[in-house]
Design a protein around this motif. Sequence first.
Motif, PDB file in Angstrom:
ATOM      1  N   GLU A  94       0.723  -1.258  -0.040  1.00 18.55           N
ATOM      2  CA  GLU A  94      -0.070  -0.183  -0.078  1.00 18.55           C
ATOM      3  C   GLU A  94       0.802   1.330   0.014  1.00 18.55           C
ATOM      4  OE1 GLU A  94      -2.984   0.727  -0.459  1.00 18.55           O
ATOM      5  OE2 GLU A  94      -3.152   2.671   0.192  1.00 18.55           O
ATOM      6  N   GLU A  95       1.906   1.260   0.726  1.00 21.01           N
ATOM      7  CA  GLU A  95       3.015   2.293   0.774  1.00 21.01           C
ATOM      8  C   GLU A  95       3.532   2.559  -0.623  1.00 21.01           C
ATOM      9  OE1 GLU A  95       3.817   4.416   3.326  1.00 21.01           O
ATOM     10  OE2 GLU A  95       3.391   3.116   5.188  1.00 21.01           O
ATOM     11  N   LYS A  96       3.919   1.662  -1.329  1.00 24.31           N
ATOM     12  CA  LYS A  96       4.314   1.630  -2.724  1.00 24.31           C
ATOM     13  C   LYS A  96       3.168   2.266  -3.645  1.00 24.31           C
ATOM     14  CE  LYS A  96       7.944  -1.806  -2.421  1.00 24.31           C
ATOM     15  NZ  LYS A  96       8.251  -3.293  -2.700  1.00 24.31           N
ATOM     16  N   ARG A  97       2.218   1.551  -3.545  1.00 29.29           N
ATOM     17  CA  ARG A  97       1.014   2.260  -4.610  1.00 29.29           C
ATOM     18  C   ARG A  97       0.496   3.459  -4.427  1.00 29.29           C
ATOM     19  NH1 ARG A  97      -3.922   3.416  -4.623  1.00 29.29           N
ATOM     20  NH2 ARG A  97      -4.158   3.151  -2.579  1.00 29.29           N
ATOM     21  N   SER A  98       0.573   4.215  -3.070  1.00 27.70           N
ATOM     22  CA  SER A  98       0.093   5.252  -2.808  1.00 27.70           C
ATOM     23  C   SER A  98       1.099   6.692  -2.845  1.00 27.70           C
ATOM     24  CB  SER A  98      -0.459   5.432  -1.323  1.00 27.70           C
ATOM     25  OG  SER A  98       0.478   5.041  -0.475  1.00 27.70           O
ATOM     26  N   GLY A  99       2.295   6.033  -3.063  1.00 31.05           N
ATOM     27  CA  GLY A  99       3.487   7.017  -3.391  1.00 31.05           C
ATOM     28  C   GLY A  99       4.171   7.236  -1.973  1.00 31.05           C
ATOM     29  N   THR A 100       3.782   6.529  -0.776  1.00 29.32           N
ATOM     30  CA  THR A 100       4.265   7.337   0.219  1.00 29.32           C
ATOM     31  C   THR A 100       5.745   6.511   0.615  1.00 29.32           C
ATOM     32  OG1 THR A 100       2.954   5.610   1.407  1.00 29.32           O
ATOM     33  CG2 THR A 100       2.156   7.582   1.413  1.00 29.32           C
ATOM     34  N   GLN A 179      -1.561  -5.366  -3.796  1.00 31.84           N
ATOM     35  CA  GLN A 179      -1.913  -5.914  -2.661  1.00 31.84           C
ATOM     36  C   GLN A 179      -2.517  -7.494  -2.882  1.00 31.84           C
ATOM     37  OE1 GLN A 179      -4.221  -3.740   0.033  1.00 31.84           O
ATOM     38  NE2 GLN A 179      -3.622  -1.922  -0.742  1.00 31.84           N
ATOM     39  N   ILE A 180      -2.915  -7.505  -3.892  1.00 34.38           N
ATOM     40  CA  ILE A 180      -3.643  -9.072  -4.240  1.00 34.38           C
ATOM     41  C   ILE A 180      -2.408 -10.067  -4.667  1.00 34.38           C
ATOM     42  CG2 ILE A 180      -4.929 -10.106  -5.848  1.00 34.38           C
ATOM     43  CD1 ILE A 180      -6.636  -8.383  -4.222  1.00 34.38           C
ATOM     44  N   ILE A 181      -1.320  -9.554  -5.423  1.00 38.36           N
ATOM     45  CA  ILE A 181      -0.111 -10.256  -5.478  1.00 38.36           C
ATOM     46  C   ILE A 181       0.417 -10.556  -4.390  1.00 38.36           C
ATOM     47  CG2 ILE A 181       1.994 -10.496  -6.633  1.00 38.36           C
ATOM     48  CD1 ILE A 181       0.944  -8.863  -8.909  1.00 38.36           C
ATOM     49  N   ALA A 182       0.646  -9.583  -3.184  1.00 41.54           N
ATOM     50  CA  ALA A 182       1.096  -9.860  -1.757  1.00 41.54           C
ATOM     51  C   ALA A 182       0.443 -11.124  -0.920  1.00 41.54           C
ATOM     52  CB  ALA A 182       1.111  -8.399  -1.379  1.00 41.54           C
ATOM     53  N   ALA A 183      -0.923 -10.675  -1.225  1.00 41.54           N
ATOM     54  CA  ALA A 183      -1.629 -11.564  -0.357  1.00 41.54           C
ATOM     55  C   ALA A 183      -1.974 -13.177  -0.969  1.00 41.54           C
ATOM     56  CB  ALA A 183      -3.250 -11.206  -0.289  1.00 41.54           C
ATOM     57  N   VAL A 184      -1.801 -13.202  -2.240  1.00 42.55           N
ATOM     58  CA  VAL A 184      -1.916 -14.668  -2.919  1.00 42.55           C
ATOM     59  C   VAL A 184      -0.376 -15.253  -2.918  1.00 42.55           C
ATOM     60  CG1 VAL A 184      -2.051 -15.935  -5.105  1.00 42.55           C
ATOM     61  CG2 VAL A 184      -3.475 -13.992  -4.627  1.00 42.55           C
ATOM     62  N   SER A 185       0.578 -14.663  -2.923  1.00 40.85           N
ATOM     63  CA  SER A 185       1.964 -15.070  -2.636  1.00 40.85           C
ATOM     64  C   SER A 185       2.124 -15.547  -1.252  1.00 40.85           C
ATOM     65  CB  SER A 185       2.988 -14.319  -3.180  1.00 40.85           C
ATOM     66  OG  SER A 185       2.795 -12.858  -2.701  1.00 40.85           O
ATOM     67  N   CYS A 186       1.677 -14.876  -0.407  1.00 43.90           N
ATOM     68  CA  CYS A 186       1.865 -15.236   1.207  1.00 43.90           C
ATOM     69  C   CYS A 186       0.887 -16.479   1.149  1.00 43.90           C
ATOM     70  CB  CYS A 186       1.358 -13.899   1.860  1.00 43.90           C
ATOM     71  SG  CYS A 186       1.385 -14.542   3.720  1.00 43.90           S
ATOM     72  N   LEU A 187      -0.193 -16.325   0.827  1.00 39.65           N
ATOM     73  CA  LEU A 187      -1.085 -17.599   1.038  1.00 39.65           C
ATOM     74  C   LEU A 187      -0.582 -19.049   0.326  1.00 39.65           C
ATOM     75  CD1 LEU A 187      -4.005 -18.833   1.994  1.00 39.65           C
ATOM     76  CD2 LEU A 187      -4.771 -18.180  -0.517  1.00 39.65           C
ATOM     77  N   ARG A 249      15.964  -6.691   3.845  1.00 35.87           N
ATOM     78  CA  ARG A 249      16.945  -6.664   2.546  1.00 35.87           C
ATOM     79  C   ARG A 249      16.050  -5.996   1.350  1.00 35.87           C
ATOM     80  NH1 ARG A 249      21.928  -6.037   3.882  1.00 35.87           N
ATOM     81  NH2 ARG A 249      22.651  -7.016   1.962  1.00 35.87           N
ATOM     82  N   SER A 250      14.760  -6.657   1.447  1.00 33.77           N
ATOM     83  CA  SER A 250      13.934  -6.180   0.261  1.00 33.77           C
ATOM     84  C   SER A 250      13.822  -4.813  -0.014  1.00 33.77           C
ATOM     85  CB  SER A 250      12.920  -7.086   0.138  1.00 33.77           C
ATOM     86  OG  SER A 250      11.880  -6.733  -0.638  1.00 33.77           O
ATOM     87  N   VAL A 251      13.398  -4.328   1.390  1.00 33.29           N
ATOM     88  CA  VAL A 251      13.048  -2.897   1.581  1.00 33.29           C
ATOM     89  C   VAL A 251      14.129  -1.959   1.325  1.00 33.29           C
ATOM     90  CG1 VAL A 251      12.373  -1.086   3.289  1.00 33.29           C
ATOM     91  CG2 VAL A 251      11.375  -3.359   3.159  1.00 33.29           C
ATOM     92  N   GLU A 252      15.457  -2.242   1.859  1.00 31.81           N
ATOM     93  CA  GLU A 252      16.659  -1.686   1.678  1.00 31.81           C
ATOM     94  C   GLU A 252      17.017  -1.643   0.358  1.00 31.81           C
ATOM     95  OE1 GLU A 252      20.148  -3.498   3.712  1.00 31.81           O
ATOM     96  OE2 GLU A 252      20.743  -1.654   4.454  1.00 31.81           O
ATOM     97  N   SER A 253      16.699  -2.603  -0.445  1.00 32.82           N
ATOM     98  CA  SER A 253      17.213  -2.775  -1.793  1.00 32.82           C
ATOM     99  C   SER A 253      16.804  -1.550  -2.663  1.00 32.82           C
ATOM    100  CB  SER A 253      16.712  -4.001  -2.726  1.00 32.82           C
ATOM    101  OG  SER A 253      15.458  -3.866  -2.467  1.00 32.82           O
ATOM    102  N   ILE A 254      15.858  -0.834  -2.496  1.00 37.08           N
ATOM    103  CA  ILE A 254      15.511   0.438  -3.124  1.00 37.08           C
ATOM    104  C   ILE A 254      16.258   1.806  -3.047  1.00 37.08           C
ATOM    105  CG2 ILE A 254      14.119   1.486  -1.206  1.00 37.08           C
ATOM    106  CD1 ILE A 254      12.053   2.377  -3.203  1.00 37.08           C
TER     107      ILE A 254
END
Length: 257
Positions: A94-100, A179-187, A249-254
């Motif tokens: 959501e942070e990525k989608r909303s630009g924050t 968010q859908i991709i995040a939820a499905v990949s987690c599931l 590491r994933s967040v830091e990669s940006i």
Amino acid sequence: MKNILTIAAKELRSYFVSPVAYVVLTGFLLLGGWFFFNLLARFNFLLSLYTSMKNPEAVTRLNLNDFVIAPLLHNLSVVLVILVPVITMRSFAEEKRSGTYELLMTSPLSITAIVFGKFLGAFVFALIMVLLTGVYPLILLLYGNPEIGIIASGYLGLLLLATAFISVGLLTSSFTENQIIAAVSCLVTLLLLYIISWPADTSGEVMGAVLRYLSLTEHFGEMVKGVIDTKDVTYFLSVIVLSLFLAHRSVESIRWR
């Protein structure tokens, strides 16, 4: 630490200002109540049946821990597999989608504070979910004689399971802005960890042992039985730490881009 608590409070508040928290809590408690009262009705039926048959040996084998609490906790763990991705899917996506997300990355906050803050917020929400289901064993304690130690062990296992689910959910949410991709990949990841031990009996001794060790249900099942082994606790902590490390590491990669 102050930054972590601030982010955790913001994350927790974000759940309750949207319908997500109320839908998830209502669904979790509704299903938990349905499971509990059906398991209790089955227990009472069996107790009445064996008593009418004058079978004292069968009556002594009936106990609330094995016939109500254990299946209840296993059923709740399946519900968590479905609901936790709904809780964590928006954490980073959501942070990525909303630009924050870029603002968050350029803020004075450290990556560690951001990841642990979001993890703590989701953990507190999961803790509320698990604690609210404590009303079911309380009812049994008021009117029956279940073993408290086994109940406590099972609930510790359920909390560790939910925490491991959350750390995996944060990791998958950090990979995408959808968010859908995040939820499905987690599931899918959680389901895989849940059923990975199914072919263990036909995979040979070494591979079978590896599959059983990787399985969430194998470790959770032992704690539901009342056995708190360091091997099981270490497994859950390993999943949590590894997932949070990869999310970090994933967040830091940006910042490398």
